[in-house]
Design an enzyme around this catalytic site. Structure first.
Site, short mmCIF file in Angstrom:
data_model
loop_
_atom_site.label_atom_id
_atom_site.label_comp_id
_atom_site.label_asym_id
_atom_site.label_seq_id
_atom_site.Cartn_x
_atom_site.Cartn_y
_atom_site.Cartn_z
N ARG A 92 20.28 108.26 47.72
CA ARG A 92 21.45 108.51 47.65
C ARG A 92 21.35 108.07 46.17
NH1 ARG A 92 27.17 106.10 48.15
NH2 ARG A 92 29.06 107.49 47.56
N HIS A 180 31.63 111.80 45.05
CA HIS A 180 31.56 111.38 45.42
C HIS A 180 31.00 112.57 46.66
CE1 HIS A 180 34.19 108.02 44.56
NE2 HIS A 180 33.27 106.99 45.33
N GLY A 209 38.16 104.49 49.03
CA GLY A 209 37.32 103.56 49.39
C GLY A 209 36.98 102.33 48.12
N ARG A 240 38.15 99.41 38.81
CA ARG A 240 37.98 100.25 37.96
C ARG A 240 39.24 100.68 37.18
NH1 ARG A 240 33.15 104.01 39.79
NH2 ARG A 240 32.81 102.63 41.66
N ARG A 284 42.34 95.54 52.07
CA ARG A 284 43.07 94.34 52.99
C ARG A 284 43.85 93.29 52.55
NH1 ARG A 284 37.41 95.09 56.43
NH2 ARG A 284 37.43 94.55 53.92
N ILE A 328 40.03 102.92 53.09
CA ILE A 328 40.93 102.88 52.63
C ILE A 328 42.23 103.86 53.43
CG2 ILE A 328 43.25 102.65 50.87
CD1 ILE A 328 40.82 101.27 48.67
N GLU A 378 28.24 109.84 54.30
CA GLU A 378 27.70 110.27 53.60
C GLU A 378 26.32 110.12 53.80
OE1 GLU A 378 29.46 107.07 51.71
OE2 GLU A 378 29.77 108.87 49.55
P1 ADP Z 1 32.40 101.54 49.62
O1 ADP Z 1 32.13 102.32 50.25
O2 ADP Z 1 32.75 102.16 48.00
O3 ADP Z 1 32.34 100.33 49.25
P2 ADP Z 1 34.51 101.65 51.55
O4 ADP Z 1 34.92 103.00 51.86
O5 ADP Z 1 34.22 100.74 52.75
O6 ADP Z 1 33.85 101.90 49.86
O7 ADP Z 1 35.44 100.85 50.79
C1 ADP Z 1 36.35 100.05 50.38
C2 ADP Z 1 38.13 99.83 50.60
O8 ADP Z 1 38.28 100.05 51.86
C3 ADP Z 1 37.94 97.65 50.32
O9 ADP Z 1 39.40 98.46 49.39
C4 ADP Z 1 38.97 97.32 52.28
O10 ADP Z 1 40.04 96.84 51.46
C5 ADP Z 1 39.18 98.63 52.27
N1 ADP Z 1 39.36 98.44 53.93
C6 ADP Z 1 38.51 98.68 54.51
N2 ADP Z 1 39.27 98.51 55.59
C7 ADP Z 1 40.48 98.42 55.78
C8 ADP Z 1 41.88 98.19 56.89
N3 ADP Z 1 42.14 97.97 57.82
N4 ADP Z 1 42.85 98.30 56.14
C9 ADP Z 1 43.37 98.86 54.32
N5 ADP Z 1 42.08 98.89 53.81
C10 ADP Z 1 40.82 98.47 54.63
#
Ligand code: ADP
Length: 396
Positions: A92, A180, A209, A240, A284, A328, A378
């Protein structure tokens, strides 16, 4: 067995997945893992396709002090797991600049050209390119494919990809790119299987996310994005701010005495949900908190998603469907409910039980727009691209 390794390298973590190549140009996931805490508390974890733990080990910061060391440790472990014969590695790469609208087989010359885009993505691009260089030095014969987060948006028209600044800057690459793209491309590929009619129509996809953006799809093609030149624009994210008046940046420079490096660190690491709540960048934790500032950050996030949906609806001339994806979007029924409530003026109506259960279709039958939850993938997209770029070599 021939396999494709997918690598997603960040500053403090190396995510990887291993796919077996199958006849019919298909790929099957074998392994998923990450080495995080590089240089601090390195930990290599991996699970098999069935979710069973394949590896979980801590290292000392001296053993895994930087990204090249992380690659070496991961490669050694993968080699030790048995009969994996790597056909290629797919990476990526966040920025393909104005030049790349498709994945490419990386040559040393292409690597130099991609390094020119480091100023456009100073925190991501160097980390994305470092493993390519390291692997090229170790295994020069191994094909490496770069898949760009900007590529899927390269078909944007001039109205979508310009800023209102003099044209010379556009010519040198100061444009609205959008990011993205691998996630949106996966969703655009998936939608015809889930909702064939909708896939032909006007769809807003919200990738929510730790980085967050939204994309307007017309018949499966990206026509507009909330992200622009860097991954700072559009929606508020974990750390951000999203869209911000450039005057605020001038204020930080002139009135707060911050230099460019300090402003950069501030905008990438201290704002968004974290800055607004003063508590956490993790949705979360915000949802679990009883602090009014956490509640405000959540409401702000939903409000900005709805505002940007209005913008994308204007770009599309109407909306037929809305898709939630990423951490999210896939997991937070509360955010989905709040966003949908703010889109009632577009005729959006939630099926609360389906939303609470996280079903694929979460709009009620009366809703004028279909609302879906689709998990993104992805890495699978990168594996498919890598296979397509190297072709029959994947089976030789
Ligand atoms: P990245 O790949 O960009 O690191 P993700 O797509 O894994 O990000 O998303 C991370 C976000 O998803 C975080 O803010 C996390 O709190 C949120 N998240 C994951 N599971 C849950 C859930 N069950 N409820 C609410 N938010 C969640």
């Amino acid at each position: 067995m021939k396999a494709i390794l997918v690598v997603n390298a960040r500053s403090s973590s190396l995510k990887f997945q291993l796919f077996e190549t199958e006849p019919g140009s298909r790929v099957k996931r074998l392994l998923k893992g990450q080495l995080d805490g590089i240089g601090v508390r390195p930990r290599l974890r991996a699970t098999n396709a069935d979710g069973a733990i394949a590896m979980d080990r801590m290292y000392s910061p001296e053993e895994v002090g930087d990204l090249p060391a992380a690659i070496q440790v991961t490669a050694d472990w993968l080699r030790g797991t048995g009969n994996v014969d790597l056909a290629a590695i797919g990476h990526r790469v966040v920025h393909g600049g104005p030049e790349y609208s498709e994945p490419i087989l990386v040559s040393p010359e292409a690597l130099d050209r991609l390094a020119r885009y480091i100023p456009l993505a100073p925190l991501h691009q160097p980390n994305n390119l470092a493993p390519i260089r390291t692997i090229h030095e170790l295994r020069p014969e191994l094909p490496q494919v770069a898949c760009f987060d900007t590529a899927f948006h390269r078909g944007h028209g001039p109205l979508a990809d310009h800023f209102a600044i003099p044209e010379e800057l556009y010519a040198e690459g100061v444009r609205r790119y959008g990011f993205h793209g691998l996630s949106y491309e996966y969703i655009a590929d998936r939608l015809p299987q889930v909702a064939p009619e909708l896939a032909q129509g006007r769809v807003i996809v919200a990738h929510l996310g730790s980085g967050a953006s939204m994309c307007a799809l017309a018949g499966g093609r990206s026509v507009e994005s909330t992200l622009g030149f860097t991954a700072l624009d559009g929606l508020p994210m974990g750390t951000r701010p999203g869209q911000i008046d450039p005057g605020v940046v001038l204020y930080l420079l002139t009135e707060k005495g911050m230099d460019a490096g300090a402003v950069q660190r501030f905008l990438y690491n201290e704002c968004g949900l974290k800055g607004l709540s003063g508590l956490s960048n993790d949705m979360r934790e915000l949802e679990a908190s009883t602090e009014p500032r956490a509640a405000f950050a959540i409401e702000f996030f939903a409000y900005r998603i709805a505002l940007n949906a209005g913008m994308l609806a204007a770009a599309l001339g109407g909306v037929d469907g809305f898709v939630f994806t990423a951490g999210i979007g896939e997991n937070s029924a509360m955010i989905r409910a709040r966003v949908t409530a703010r889109l009632a003026w577009l005729g959006a109506k939630l099926a609360p039980d389906a939303n609470a259960r996280g079903e694929t279709l979460i709009s009620s039958p009366e809703s004028q727009i279909a609302i879906y939850v689709l998990p993104t993938d992805e890495e699978l997209m990168i594996a498919r691209h890598t296979l397509a770029v190297i072709g029959p070599a994947a089976f030789a």
